[in-house]
Design a protein around this motif. Structure first.
Motif, PDB file in Angstrom:
ATOM      1  N   ASP A  46       1.306  -1.308   0.136  1.00  0.00           N
ATOM      2  CA  ASP A  46      -0.211   0.247  -0.234  1.00  0.00           C
ATOM      3  C   ASP A  46       0.917   0.997   0.469  1.00  0.00           C
ATOM      4  OD1 ASP A  46      -1.396   2.845   1.993  1.00  0.00           O
ATOM      5  OD2 ASP A  46      -3.006   1.267   1.322  1.00  0.00           O
ATOM      6  N   ALA A  47       0.589   2.056  -1.113  1.00  0.00           N
ATOM      7  CA  ALA A  47       2.141   3.151  -1.281  1.00  0.00           C
ATOM      8  C   ALA A  47       1.920   3.582   0.494  1.00  0.00           C
ATOM      9  CB  ALA A  47       1.332   3.626  -2.282  1.00  0.00           C
ATOM     10  N   LEU A  48       1.364   5.024   0.545  1.00  0.00           N
ATOM     11  CA  LEU A  48       0.925   5.335   1.590  1.00  0.00           C
ATOM     12  C   LEU A  48       1.540   4.327   3.041  1.00  0.00           C
ATOM     13  CD1 LEU A  48       0.821   7.847   2.974  1.00  0.00           C
ATOM     14  CD2 LEU A  48      -2.112   7.729   3.733  1.00  0.00           C
ATOM     15  N   LYS A  49       1.016   2.901   3.090  1.00  0.00           N
ATOM     16  CA  LYS A  49       1.815   2.244   4.458  1.00  0.00           C
ATOM     17  C   LYS A  49       3.132   2.014   3.891  1.00  0.00           C
ATOM     18  CE  LYS A  49      -2.776   0.377   5.980  1.00  0.00           C
ATOM     19  NZ  LYS A  49      -3.661  -0.326   6.304  1.00  0.00           N
ATOM     20  N   THR A  50       3.670   1.638   2.925  1.00  0.00           N
ATOM     21  CA  THR A  50       4.868   1.118   2.866  1.00  0.00           C
ATOM     22  C   THR A  50       5.743   2.706   2.250  1.00  0.00           C
ATOM     23  OG1 THR A  50       4.098   0.227   0.868  1.00  0.00           O
ATOM     24  CG2 THR A  50       6.241   0.119   0.882  1.00  0.00           C
ATOM     25  N   LEU A  51       5.234   3.662   2.709  1.00  0.00           N
ATOM     26  CA  LEU A  51       6.337   4.884   2.848  1.00  0.00           C
ATOM     27  C   LEU A  51       6.036   4.953   4.054  1.00  0.00           C
ATOM     28  CD1 LEU A  51       4.888   7.122  -0.353  1.00  0.00           C
ATOM     29  CD2 LEU A  51       6.804   6.443  -0.451  1.00  0.00           C
ATOM     30  N   GLU A  52       5.114   4.961   4.875  1.00  0.00           N
ATOM     31  CA  GLU A  52       5.098   5.419   6.291  1.00  0.00           C
ATOM     32  C   GLU A  52       6.914   4.054   7.276  1.00  0.00           C
ATOM     33  OE1 GLU A  52       1.145   4.839   7.406  1.00  0.00           O
ATOM     34  OE2 GLU A  52       1.210   6.811   7.140  1.00  0.00           O
ATOM     35  N   ILE A  53       6.957   2.468   6.357  1.00  0.00           N
ATOM     36  CA  ILE A  53       7.282   2.045   7.062  1.00  0.00           C
ATOM     37  C   ILE A  53       8.777   2.428   6.737  1.00  0.00           C
ATOM     38  CG2 ILE A  53       8.418  -0.228   6.625  1.00  0.00           C
ATOM     39  CD1 ILE A  53       5.727  -1.243   6.148  1.00  0.00           C
ATOM     40  N   ILE A  54       9.081   2.718   5.503  1.00  0.00           N
ATOM     41  CA  ILE A  54      10.444   3.264   4.631  1.00  0.00           C
ATOM     42  C   ILE A  54      10.579   4.817   5.805  1.00  0.00           C
ATOM     43  CG2 ILE A  54      11.018   4.908   3.297  1.00  0.00           C
ATOM     44  CD1 ILE A  54       9.909   3.460   1.733  1.00  0.00           C
ATOM     45  N   GLN A  55       9.751   5.621   6.594  1.00  0.00           N
ATOM     46  CA  GLN A  55      10.316   6.416   6.779  1.00  0.00           C
ATOM     47  C   GLN A  55      10.799   6.150   7.811  1.00  0.00           C
ATOM     48  OE1 GLN A  55       7.146   9.531   7.761  1.00  0.00           O
ATOM     49  NE2 GLN A  55       8.518  10.841   7.574  1.00  0.00           N
ATOM     50  N   GLY A  85       3.687  14.141  -0.259  1.00  0.00           N
ATOM     51  CA  GLY A  85       4.460  13.729   0.851  1.00  0.00           C
ATOM     52  C   GLY A  85       6.092  12.218   0.502  1.00  0.00           C
ATOM     53  N   ALA A  86       5.934  11.875  -0.802  1.00  0.00           N
ATOM     54  CA  ALA A  86       6.297  10.845  -0.991  1.00  0.00           C
ATOM     55  C   ALA A  86       7.760  11.327  -1.104  1.00  0.00           C
ATOM     56  CB  ALA A  86       6.156  10.017  -2.046  1.00  0.00           C
ATOM     57  N   LYS A  87       8.479  12.157  -1.475  1.00  0.00           N
ATOM     58  CA  LYS A  87       9.991  12.780  -0.984  1.00  0.00           C
ATOM     59  C   LYS A  87      10.725  12.925  -0.143  1.00  0.00           C
ATOM     60  CE  LYS A  87      13.044  16.372  -2.923  1.00  0.00           C
ATOM     61  NZ  LYS A  87      13.124  17.214  -3.556  1.00  0.00           N
ATOM     62  N   GLU A  88       9.608  13.544   1.121  1.00  0.00           N
ATOM     63  CA  GLU A  88      10.403  13.466   2.655  1.00  0.00           C
ATOM     64  C   GLU A  88      10.351  12.141   3.030  1.00  0.00           C
ATOM     65  OE1 GLU A  88      11.449  14.870   6.093  1.00  0.00           O
ATOM     66  OE2 GLU A  88      10.994  15.895   4.211  1.00  0.00           O
ATOM     67  N   LYS A  89       9.256  11.104   2.818  1.00  0.00           N
ATOM     68  CA  LYS A  89       9.040   9.784   3.668  1.00  0.00           C
ATOM     69  C   LYS A  89      10.397   9.053   2.747  1.00  0.00           C
ATOM     70  CE  LYS A  89       4.602   9.812   4.731  1.00  0.00           C
ATOM     71  NZ  LYS A  89       4.047  11.249   4.923  1.00  0.00           N
ATOM     72  N   MET A  90      10.964   8.608   1.558  1.00  0.00           N
ATOM     73  CA  MET A  90      11.846   7.957   0.892  1.00  0.00           C
ATOM     74  C   MET A  90      13.251   9.162   0.945  1.00  0.00           C
ATOM     75  SD  MET A  90       9.198   7.682  -2.743  1.00  0.00           S
ATOM     76  CE  MET A  90      10.827   6.881  -3.672  1.00  0.00           C
ATOM     77  N   ARG A  91      13.179  10.003   2.186  1.00  0.00           N
ATOM     78  CA  ARG A  91      14.526  10.712   2.143  1.00  0.00           C
ATOM     79  C   ARG A  91      16.110   9.326   3.106  1.00  0.00           C
ATOM     80  NH1 ARG A  91      16.045  15.980   2.819  1.00  0.00           N
ATOM     81  NH2 ARG A  91      13.799  15.976   2.775  1.00  0.00           N
ATOM     82  N   SER A  92      15.490   8.784   2.969  1.00  0.00           N
ATOM     83  CA  SER A  92      16.615   7.755   3.787  1.00  0.00           C
ATOM     84  C   SER A  92      16.766   6.215   2.535  1.00  0.00           C
ATOM     85  CB  SER A  92      15.993   6.531   5.386  1.00  0.00           C
ATOM     86  OG  SER A  92      14.841   5.684   4.741  1.00  0.00           O
TER      87      SER A  92
END
Length: 503
Positions: free
Chosen positions: A259-268, A290-297
């Motif tokens: 799930d795009a949003l949940k996956t991005l939250e795990i990444i962050q 907000g994908a860019k901020e969540k993918m910062r790592s």
């Protein structure tokens, strides 16, 4: 464009794979566990005992805990369910700690493991279990398509999880049978249109060392500490990521459903550095606020399993830097081509890169533009295909520098009004439109032209694109035979593999 002077030997030494102590531990592990996934896990547990191994929604385990629980589950399966070497076991379920432990336990017992797709329907599951005469079946209890009456003994991952957590400490140590090596691990391949085929592999050093060398040499994956696996284990890309990550002692985050949003939250939240991904997943990332901020790592995105649109490469490089790699392979031959971020940026269209070491490729039956069918010979192909020439079914072009470019599937080529048309090319053109996130082109019978193209497309949120406007935009990019005769705006469903479903 790739470094020629880089040596992986120091890296293999640092990873203990080729150090004196590492070779001793390898020997000990293979003697105790046979050539199996459990031997690899025993090796990792010796060198990274207190390091976080796997984290999912149910909790976290260290490498020592993971190995101990896998051994305990193998003993339970041996005593409580009478599983023995040579038996055939089918599994269907989503990524979880329990599922990962189960894979290692079954490999240690010398059973033949088949990973069934969670996209199979009830009739398909029943037909598969009956046809192949499986002696045991394990499934997630929340899968609604599991038949009520099964043709073989079965249990759920919830039941096994309870055994691991609450009952293993109460049982006495059981001596497991000696095995020379684990049996086949069989995965499902394809299925976007409902047709699945099986691919069998047997645990072997030769099965993972050459691809591992490419990941170390070209992607430098050893530099990173955390990996997110959203691709299901029954997808070869997901399973190989799990195995190689465990070997190197990485922290592995598992996700049951993409799930795009949940996956991005795990990444962050987990500061994930590496993620294997298919292009449809990446496309949905960039449609999420907000994908860019969540993918910062993220330091390394490894795309595979489907064609990677050039527009996605450009967006990813612009937003988070040149961290996107493109892997190409087939389920039968395994991963055998790699393109680095620099190589992806160097061409106007997406390149598959060049073959990695240990692979030979050739292009046959080329047309007057140099496009032909790609054949491959690989040392780590599926059982029965190693070191044999295989037709990938893909049409490719090879430039003067030795880089390969995908032109479509030979079996998807259709004739429209007397002209050869490749639906994949139409899809790639559609995906280059800034308002389109997914596209599927397909033939429809026509009384005058034999076939014409129709297209399903999914647009970005709040897009104002209309069919006439899109057709006007397409005309300079497509031939007359390639132009869609009808366009449907809809949500295109994703399979559990992250690929879009074909109808």
């Amino acid at each position: 464009m790739k470094s020629k002077s880089f040596s992986i030997l120091p890296i293999l030494y640092c990873l203990h794979i080729l150090s004196p102590k590492g070779l001793f531990v390898w020997a000990e592990s293979l003697i105790c566990e046979g050539i199996s996934l459990m031997a690899m896990l025993r090796f990792a547990a010796r060198f990274y005992p207190e390091r976080c191994a796997i984290i999912d929604e149910d909790g976290t385990v260290t490498y020592q805990q993971l190995y101990s629980r896998a051994r305990q589950l193998a003993q339970r399966l041996y005593t409580d369910y009478q599983l023995r070497p040579g038996m055939s076991v089918a599994l269907t379920g989503r990524n979880s700690l329990t599922f990962a432990i189960l894979l290692h336990a079954l490999s240690r017992l010398g059973t033949r493991i088949t990973l069934l797709s969670t996209d199979l329907g009830a009739e398909q599951i029943m037909a598969t279990l009956e046809k192949h005469h499986y002696q045991f079946f394990v499934y997630d209890s929340d899968l609604k398509q599991i038949p009520r009456k099964l043709p073989c003994p079965a249990t759920t991952t919830d039941t096994l999880r309870h055994l691991i957590i609450y009952r293993s400490s109460k049982m006495q140590e059981v001596k497991l049978p000696r095995i020379g090596r684990g049996r086949d691990i069989i995965i499902h391949s394809g299925g976007s249109g409902g047709e699945f085929k099986t691919v069998a592999r047997r645990p072997s050093l030769m099965s993972f060392l050459p691809p591992l060398f490419a990941l170390l040499r070209d992607i430098r994956i050893y530099k990173y500490e955390s990996v997110l696996v959203s691709l299901p284990f029954y997808h070869g890309f997901g399973l190989s990521t799990l195995i190689i990550s465990l070997l190197m002692g990485k922290k592995i985050c598992l996700q049951k459903r993409f799930d795009a949003l949940k996956t991005l939250e795990i990444i962050q939240q987990e500061k994930v550095e590496v993620m294997p991904i298919v292009p449809a997943m990446l496309s949905r990332f960039w449609q999420t606020e907000g994908a860019k901020e969540k993918m910062r790592s993220l330091q390394c995105l490894i795309s595979g399993g489907d064609r990677l649109p050039k527009s996605l490469i450009n967006t990813t490089h612009k937003e988070i830097g040149e961290i996107l790699f493109n892997l190409y392979g087939t389920s039968e031959a395994g991963f055998f081509m790699l393109a680095t971020p620099m190589e992806l940026a160097a061409f106007d269209e997406t390149t598959l890169g060049k073959p990695i070491q240990g692979v030979t490729c050739k292009v046959q039956d080329t047309d007057n533009q140099g496009t032909g069918t790609l054949w491959v010979r690989s040392r780590w192909a599926m059982n029965g295909k190693r070191n044999q020439w295989q037709n990938t079914g893909d049409l490719v072009y090879k430039n003067d520098e030795g880089y390969y470019f995908h032109r479509g599937r030979a079996d998807r080529m259709i004739v429209c009004g007397g002209e050869n048309v490749h639906p994949e090319h139409i899809e790639q053109v559609l995906l280059s439109h800034p308002m389109i996130v997914a596209a599927h082109a397909f033939p429809t019978p026509h009384p005058c032209f034999g076939n014409v193209i129709h297209a399903d497309i999914e647009c970005t949120q709040n897009a104002t694109l209309t069919e006439p406007a899109l057709l006007d935009w397409l005309r300079p990019h497509l031939s007359r035979a390639e132009m869609p005769h009808a366009i449907t705006f809809k949500t295109i469903e994703l399979l559990s593999t992250g690929k879009q479903k074909s109808y």
